[in-house]
Design a protein around this motif. Structure first.
Motif, PDB file in Angstrom:
ATOM      1  N   GLY A   1     -24.860  31.320  37.245  1.00 20.55           N
ATOM      2  CA  GLY A   1     -23.852  31.522  36.217  1.00 20.55           C
ATOM      3  C   GLY A   1     -22.522  30.999  36.660  1.00 20.55           C
ATOM      4  O   GLY A   1     -22.446  30.228  37.596  1.00 20.55           O
ATOM      5  N   PRO A   2     -21.490  31.361  36.034  1.00 18.65           N
ATOM      6  CA  PRO A   2     -21.381  32.360  34.980  1.00 18.65           C
ATOM      7  C   PRO A   2     -21.769  31.799  33.613  1.00 18.65           C
ATOM      8  O   PRO A   2     -21.620  30.619  33.351  1.00 18.65           O
ATOM      9  CB  PRO A   2     -19.903  32.738  35.003  1.00 18.65           C
ATOM     10  N   PHE A   3     -22.285  32.691  32.781  1.00 20.99           N
ATOM     11  CA  PHE A   3     -22.637  32.355  31.414  1.00 20.99           C
ATOM     12  C   PHE A   3     -21.891  33.293  30.477  1.00 20.99           C
ATOM     13  O   PHE A   3     -21.625  34.444  30.817  1.00 20.99           O
ATOM     14  CB  PHE A   3     -24.145  32.504  31.184  1.00 20.99           C
ATOM     15  N   GLN A   4     -21.574  32.782  29.307  1.00 22.74           N
ATOM     16  CA  GLN A   4     -20.803  33.569  28.356  1.00 22.74           C
ATOM     17  C   GLN A   4     -21.734  34.388  27.459  1.00 22.74           C
ATOM     18  O   GLN A   4     -22.794  33.924  27.051  1.00 22.74           O
ATOM     19  CB  GLN A   4     -19.941  32.657  27.502  1.00 22.74           C
ATOM     20  N   VAL A   5     -21.326  35.618  27.174  1.00 22.75           N
ATOM     21  CA  VAL A   5     -22.087  36.490  26.281  1.00 22.75           C
ATOM     22  C   VAL A   5     -21.814  36.046  24.845  1.00 22.75           C
ATOM     23  O   VAL A   5     -20.665  35.980  24.414  1.00 22.75           O
ATOM     24  CB  VAL A   5     -21.675  37.970  26.465  1.00 22.75           C
ATOM     25  N   LEU A   6     -22.889  35.716  24.129  1.00 20.82           N
ATOM     26  CA  LEU A   6     -22.748  35.319  22.730  1.00 20.82           C
ATOM     27  C   LEU A   6     -22.830  36.520  21.789  1.00 20.82           C
ATOM     28  O   LEU A   6     -22.110  36.596  20.800  1.00 20.82           O
ATOM     29  CB  LEU A   6     -23.853  34.326  22.349  1.00 20.82           C
TER      30      LEU A   6
ATOM     31  N   ALA B   1     -28.601  45.141  26.505  1.00 23.39           N
ATOM     32  CA  ALA B   1     -29.186  43.822  26.264  1.00 23.39           C
ATOM     33  C   ALA B   1     -28.155  42.902  25.628  1.00 23.39           C
ATOM     34  O   ALA B   1     -27.420  43.307  24.719  1.00 23.39           O
ATOM     35  CB  ALA B   1     -30.409  43.938  25.367  1.00 23.39           C
ATOM     36  N   TYR B   2     -28.119  41.666  26.128  1.00 23.82           N
ATOM     37  CA  TYR B   2     -27.121  40.695  25.677  1.00 23.82           C
ATOM     38  C   TYR B   2     -27.765  39.325  25.533  1.00 23.82           C
ATOM     39  O   TYR B   2     -28.681  38.972  26.270  1.00 23.82           O
ATOM     40  CB  TYR B   2     -25.978  40.601  26.693  1.00 23.82           C
ATOM     41  N   LYS B   3     -27.245  38.554  24.579  1.00 21.41           N
ATOM     42  CA  LYS B   3     -27.691  37.174  24.407  1.00 21.41           C
ATOM     43  C   LYS B   3     -26.644  36.279  25.057  1.00 21.41           C
ATOM     44  O   LYS B   3     -25.451  36.378  24.750  1.00 21.41           O
ATOM     45  CB  LYS B   3     -27.843  36.837  22.935  1.00 21.41           C
ATOM     46  N   LEU B   4     -27.097  35.393  25.969  1.00 26.55           N
ATOM     47  CA  LEU B   4     -26.193  34.529  26.723  1.00 26.55           C
ATOM     48  C   LEU B   4     -26.255  33.105  26.217  1.00 26.55           C
ATOM     49  O   LEU B   4     -27.233  32.675  25.603  1.00 26.55           O
ATOM     50  CB  LEU B   4     -26.573  34.542  28.211  1.00 26.55           C
ATOM     51  N   ASP B   5     -25.219  32.355  26.520  1.00 26.52           N
ATOM     52  CA  ASP B   5     -25.143  30.937  26.193  1.00 26.52           C
ATOM     53  C   ASP B   5     -25.770  30.163  27.355  1.00 26.52           C
ATOM     54  O   ASP B   5     -25.086  29.730  28.270  1.00 26.52           O
ATOM     55  CB  ASP B   5     -23.679  30.537  25.988  1.00 26.52           C
ATOM     56  N   LEU B   6     -27.091  30.011  27.308  1.00 19.13           N
ATOM     57  CA  LEU B   6     -27.825  29.338  28.392  1.00 19.13           C
ATOM     58  C   LEU B   6     -28.041  27.872  28.079  1.00 19.13           C
ATOM     59  O   LEU B   6     -28.252  27.505  26.918  1.00 19.13           O
ATOM     60  CB  LEU B   6     -29.203  29.979  28.573  1.00 19.13           C
ATOM     61  N   PRO B   7     -28.037  27.023  29.114  1.00 17.02           N
ATOM     62  CA  PRO B   7     -28.416  25.626  28.896  1.00 17.02           C
ATOM     63  C   PRO B   7     -29.897  25.525  28.527  1.00 17.02           C
ATOM     64  O   PRO B   7     -30.703  26.385  28.889  1.00 17.02           O
ATOM     65  CB  PRO B   7     -28.156  24.964  30.249  1.00 17.02           C
TER      66      PRO B   7
ATOM     67  N   VAL C   1     -20.412  48.065  29.701  1.00 18.35           N
ATOM     68  CA  VAL C   1     -20.750  47.496  28.400  1.00 18.35           C
ATOM     69  C   VAL C   1     -19.913  46.241  28.244  1.00 18.35           C
ATOM     70  O   VAL C   1     -18.698  46.259  28.406  1.00 18.35           O
ATOM     71  CB  VAL C   1     -20.452  48.505  27.262  1.00 18.35           C
ATOM     72  N   PHE C   2     -20.590  45.127  27.950  1.00 22.09           N
ATOM     73  CA  PHE C   2     -19.924  43.848  27.836  1.00 22.09           C
ATOM     74  C   PHE C   2     -19.790  43.467  26.367  1.00 22.09           C
ATOM     75  O   PHE C   2     -20.590  43.872  25.529  1.00 22.09           O
ATOM     76  CB  PHE C   2     -20.705  42.776  28.591  1.00 22.09           C
TER      77      PHE C   2
END
Length: 171
Positions: A83-88, A95-101, A53-54
């Motif tokens: 990545g790496p991408f940060q979990v917002l 399920a997680y929302k990432l900080d994607l370009p 769990v992140f």
């Protein structure tokens, strides 16, 4: 002849209320057996899995599926992850929302993530093809009597062959 879970002798003697109770109990037993068996299968399938769990702020690798990322991964030889991408935001345990370009042009919600390990946490293997790098199957120096430890890699087999040829020349 109609097959039924009720024995023939009981079918004749039971009135409709008793028969309904019997069928309800039978259904309950079947449901309990199905749940028990499902739990056994899930326990066996998930035996080696680790629950991850992140939290917001963690860094993740995302898996590039060809269907979802046709531009970033048009063929199977390109990298599978990015990545790496940060979990917002954590939506739920999976399920997680990432900080994607913005260049990805997809929804930022993912459930196929791997943790990003910084250099101090990661396995510090270096690329054996780099000039200054070495592999984890390291050669243990040995004299004429000792045998190397660990698995025999191609490099180690070549080194052993050279050492053996050197011993034969000395003799």
């Amino acid at each position: 002849m109609h097959l039924s879970p009720l024995p023939l002798s009981e079918r004749v003697n039971l009135d409709s209320a008793k028969r309904a109770d019997f069928v309800k109990k039978l259904h309950e037993q079947v449901r309990i057996n199905i749940e028990r068996r499902t739990d056994q299968i899930a326990q066996r399938v998930n035996k080696g899995r680790q629950r991850m769990v992140f939290e917001p702020g963690d860094w993740m690798w995302m898996h590039l599926h060809k269907e979802r990322f046709p531009v970033q991964r048009p063929n199977k030889l390109l990298p599978r992850g990015d990545g790496p991408f940060q979990v917002l935001k954590r939506i739920n345990d999976n399920a997680y929302k990432l900080d994607l370009p913005a260049a990805y042009n997809v929804s930022a919600t993912f459930n196929d993530l791997s943790p990003f390990l910084a250099d101090d946490e990661a396995d510090l293997r270096t690329n054996p093809f780099q000039e200054e790098g070495n592999d984890t199957n390291q050669y243990v120096p040995f004299d004429k009597v000792r045998v190397p430890l660990g698995p025999v890699t191609r490099a180690l087999a070549k080194r052993l062959r050279e050492e053996l040829q050197g011993l034969v020349r000395e003799v």
